[in-house]
Motif scaffolding. Structure first.
Motif, PDB file in Angstrom:
ATOM      1  N   MET A   1     -15.725 -15.745  -3.576  1.00 31.04           N
ATOM      2  CA  MET A   1     -16.016 -14.586  -2.738  1.00 31.04           C
ATOM      3  C   MET A   1     -14.779 -13.694  -2.650  1.00 31.04           C
ATOM      4  N   LYS A   2     -14.981 -12.394  -2.833  1.00 28.10           N
ATOM      5  CA  LYS A   2     -13.853 -11.477  -2.824  1.00 28.10           C
ATOM      6  C   LYS A   2     -13.744 -10.746  -1.484  1.00 28.10           C
ATOM      7  N   ILE A   3     -12.540 -10.267  -1.217  1.00 30.97           N
ATOM      8  CA  ILE A   3     -12.305  -9.461  -0.020  1.00 30.97           C
ATOM      9  C   ILE A   3     -12.865  -8.071  -0.269  1.00 30.97           C
ATOM     10  N   ARG A   4     -13.812  -7.658   0.554  1.00 33.24           N
ATOM     11  CA  ARG A   4     -14.472  -6.366   0.378  1.00 33.24           C
ATOM     12  C   ARG A   4     -13.692  -5.289   1.122  1.00 33.24           C
ATOM     13  N   CYS A   5     -13.191  -4.305   0.377  1.00 34.69           N
ATOM     14  CA  CYS A   5     -12.309  -3.286   0.933  1.00 34.69           C
ATOM     15  C   CYS A   5     -12.981  -1.909   0.965  1.00 34.69           C
ATOM     16  N   LEU A   6     -12.774  -1.196   2.048  1.00 31.95           N
ATOM     17  CA  LEU A   6     -13.188   0.196   2.168  1.00 31.95           C
ATOM     18  C   LEU A   6     -11.934   1.053   2.291  1.00 31.95           C
ATOM     19  N   LEU A   7     -11.835   2.096   1.461  1.00 36.56           N
ATOM     20  CA  LEU A   7     -10.671   2.984   1.455  1.00 36.56           C
ATOM     21  C   LEU A   7     -11.068   4.322   2.047  1.00 36.56           C
ATOM     22  N   VAL A   8     -10.363   4.749   3.090  1.00 38.82           N
ATOM     23  CA  VAL A   8     -10.683   6.013   3.758  1.00 38.82           C
ATOM     24  C   VAL A   8      -9.433   6.883   3.779  1.00 38.82           C
ATOM     25  N   ASP A   9      -9.474   7.987   3.058  1.00 33.71           N
ATOM     26  CA  ASP A   9      -8.320   8.882   2.965  1.00 33.71           C
ATOM     27  C   ASP A   9      -8.791  10.227   2.444  1.00 33.71           C
ATOM     28  N   ASP A  10      -8.265  11.314   2.995  1.00 30.23           N
ATOM     29  CA  ASP A  10      -8.674  12.641   2.528  1.00 30.23           C
ATOM     30  C   ASP A  10      -7.838  13.126   1.350  1.00 30.23           C
ATOM     31  N   GLU A  11      -6.920  12.274   0.873  1.00 33.15           N
ATOM     32  CA  GLU A  11      -6.118  12.613  -0.306  1.00 33.15           C
ATOM     33  C   GLU A  11      -6.602  11.776  -1.494  1.00 33.15           C
ATOM     34  N   PRO A  12      -7.212  12.409  -2.498  1.00 32.63           N
ATOM     35  CA  PRO A  12      -7.727  11.659  -3.658  1.00 32.63           C
ATOM     36  C   PRO A  12      -6.672  10.819  -4.353  1.00 32.63           C
ATOM     37  N   LEU A  13      -5.437  11.322  -4.438  1.00 35.68           N
ATOM     38  CA  LEU A  13      -4.379  10.567  -5.118  1.00 35.68           C
ATOM     39  C   LEU A  13      -4.029   9.294  -4.348  1.00 35.68           C
ATOM     40  N   ALA A  14      -4.108   9.354  -3.032  1.00 31.59           N
ATOM     41  CA  ALA A  14      -3.833   8.170  -2.219  1.00 31.59           C
ATOM     42  C   ALA A  14      -4.914   7.114  -2.441  1.00 31.59           C
ATOM     43  N   ILE A  15      -6.161   7.552  -2.542  1.00 29.18           N
ATOM     44  CA  ILE A  15      -7.263   6.636  -2.848  1.00 29.18           C
ATOM     45  C   ILE A  15      -7.044   5.980  -4.209  1.00 29.18           C
ATOM     46  N   GLN A  16      -6.692   6.795  -5.203  1.00 32.79           N
ATOM     47  CA  GLN A  16      -6.500   6.280  -6.559  1.00 32.79           C
ATOM     48  C   GLN A  16      -5.373   5.260  -6.616  1.00 32.79           C
ATOM     49  N   LEU A  17      -4.291   5.522  -5.883  1.00 41.59           N
ATOM     50  CA  LEU A  17      -3.171   4.584  -5.880  1.00 41.59           C
ATOM     51  C   LEU A  17      -3.587   3.244  -5.287  1.00 41.59           C
ATOM     52  N   LEU A  18      -4.310   3.264  -4.183  1.00 33.71           N
ATOM     53  CA  LEU A  18      -4.776   2.019  -3.577  1.00 33.71           C
ATOM     54  C   LEU A  18      -5.754   1.287  -4.501  1.00 33.71           C
ATOM     55  N   GLN A  19      -6.604   2.035  -5.190  1.00 33.75           N
ATOM     56  CA  GLN A  19      -7.533   1.404  -6.132  1.00 33.75           C
ATOM     57  C   GLN A  19      -6.766   0.674  -7.239  1.00 33.75           C
ATOM     58  N   ARG A  20      -5.691   1.291  -7.715  1.00 29.48           N
ATOM     59  CA  ARG A  20      -4.881   0.637  -8.759  1.00 29.48           C
ATOM     60  C   ARG A  20      -4.224  -0.633  -8.217  1.00 29.48           C
ATOM     61  N   HIS A  21      -3.715  -0.563  -7.006  1.00 32.46           N
ATOM     62  CA  HIS A  21      -3.098  -1.751  -6.408  1.00 32.46           C
ATOM     63  C   HIS A  21      -4.120  -2.874  -6.247  1.00 32.46           C
ATOM     64  N   ILE A  22      -5.281  -2.541  -5.711  1.00 38.29           N
ATOM     65  CA  ILE A  22      -6.313  -3.551  -5.453  1.00 38.29           C
ATOM     66  C   ILE A  22      -6.830  -4.151  -6.752  1.00 38.29           C
ATOM     67  N   ALA A  23      -6.884  -3.339  -7.803  1.00 34.15           N
ATOM     68  CA  ALA A  23      -7.374  -3.820  -9.101  1.00 34.15           C
ATOM     69  C   ALA A  23      -6.492  -4.925  -9.676  1.00 34.15           C
ATOM     70  N   GLN A  24      -5.244  -5.020  -9.198  1.00 38.37           N
ATOM     71  CA  GLN A  24      -4.339  -6.046  -9.697  1.00 38.37           C
ATOM     72  C   GLN A  24      -4.541  -7.394  -8.999  1.00 38.37           C
ATOM     73  N   LEU A  25      -5.383  -7.426  -7.982  1.00 38.81           N
ATOM     74  CA  LEU A  25      -5.648  -8.661  -7.240  1.00 38.81           C
ATOM     75  C   LEU A  25      -7.079  -9.094  -7.512  1.00 38.81           C
ATOM     76  N   ASP A  26      -7.246 -10.229  -8.184  1.00 36.38           N
ATOM     77  CA  ASP A  26      -8.594 -10.636  -8.579  1.00 36.38           C
ATOM     78  C   ASP A  26      -9.428 -11.170  -7.422  1.00 36.38           C
ATOM     79  N   PHE A  27      -8.834 -11.293  -6.229  1.00 31.82           N
ATOM     80  CA  PHE A  27      -9.588 -11.761  -5.075  1.00 31.82           C
ATOM     81  C   PHE A  27     -10.029 -10.602  -4.178  1.00 31.82           C
ATOM     82  N   CYS A  28      -9.812  -9.348  -4.627  1.00 27.03           N
ATOM     83  CA  CYS A  28     -10.197  -8.166  -3.858  1.00 27.03           C
ATOM     84  C   CYS A  28     -11.114  -7.269  -4.674  1.00 27.03           C
ATOM     85  N   GLU A  29     -11.927  -6.491  -3.980  1.00 25.62           N
ATOM     86  CA  GLU A  29     -12.732  -5.473  -4.646  1.00 25.62           C
ATOM     87  C   GLU A  29     -12.920  -4.284  -3.712  1.00 25.62           C
TER      88      GLU A  29
END
Length: 233
Positions: A1-29
């Motif tokens: 079971m993975k950790i289900r994450c919701l990203l809330v930010d009005d800056e698209p680049l900030a969202i993209q950076l967090l998505q890249r970080h989370i993608a490196q952890l196989d226990f998160c989505e």
């Protein structure tokens, strides 16, 4: 079971950076992203979210106002470019408070903190015995310093004296920059001139931190955060 994450930010680049970080952890989505609090509320009402990454300054409704409005908010990590909201975040019992731009190292420390306070356990990630190093330039040399050996740091205008177990290293380093370097590594700014290792504190009062026989002052603007971080009100 993975950790289900919701990203809330009005800056698209900030969202993209967090998505890249989370993608490196196989226990998160990442199960959802949005750019405002109203949409975030809709998603939270429709989906089970384990961990909310929430920007503070957003149009119409701030992240802090959203968090206050939720009856049963998920575990939350605040993300912001504004340091002054840190105390408000801790008052809302957030997991962590990340300053932008968010490095992977700092993001990972926040995830470790989340794991320690949740039902998810990833044992090999939670070892606090692994060394964490920073490099301090003094004269023509760069000293590799294990952060666990740092007792406290003292500002001398554009320099800092970093007191480690066996010596003092004087480095051309603003204390605010050193504070960022030590963020998430168990250190606390207690005064405009002092940062201390939380593990080294032996006692404290309303005005002073004690490290053995050494007394360091607590600045007036830091008192509330010191008490919050040490578990005292």
């Amino acid at each position: 079971m993975k950790i289900r994450c919701l990203l809330v930010d009005d800056e698209p680049l900030a969202i993209q950076l967090l998505q890249r970080h989370i993608a490196q952890l196989d226990f998160c989505e990442v199960t959802g992203t949005c750019n405002n609090a109203i949409k975030a509320l809709e998603i939270l009402n429709q989906q089970d979210i384990d961990l909310l990454f929430l920007d503070i300054k957003m149009p119409q409704i701030s992240g802090l106002d959203l968090l206050k409005a939720l009856r049963r908010p998920p575990k939350t990590i605040l993300t912001t470019a504004y340091r002054e909201y840190a105390l408000d975040g801790f008052d809302l019992d957030v997991v962590d408070y990340l300053l932008k731009p968010i490095t992977f190292d700092r993001f990972f420390k926040a995830m470790e903190r989340y794991l320690r306070n949740s039902n998810f356990t990833i044992p090999h990630l939670l070892s606090s015995s692994e060394p964490q190093y920073i490099y301090l330039k003094s004269g023509h040399k760069y000293f590799k310093v294990d952060t666990r050996d740092i007792i406290y740091a003292e500002s001398l205008k554009d320099y800092v004296n970093v007191h480690v177990k066996d010596k003092v290293i004087t480095s051309k380093y603003k204390i605010s920059d050193l504070e960022k370097e030590l963020e998430g590594k168990g250190f606390l700014r207690i005064h405009r001139s002092f940062i201390v290792n939380l593990q080294c504190i032996t006692a404290f009062t309303a005005t002073d931190i004690e490290i053995g026989s050494l007394e360091l002052p607590i600045g007036d603007s830091y008192k509330a955060l010191v008490y919050k971080m040490t578990g005292k009100q």
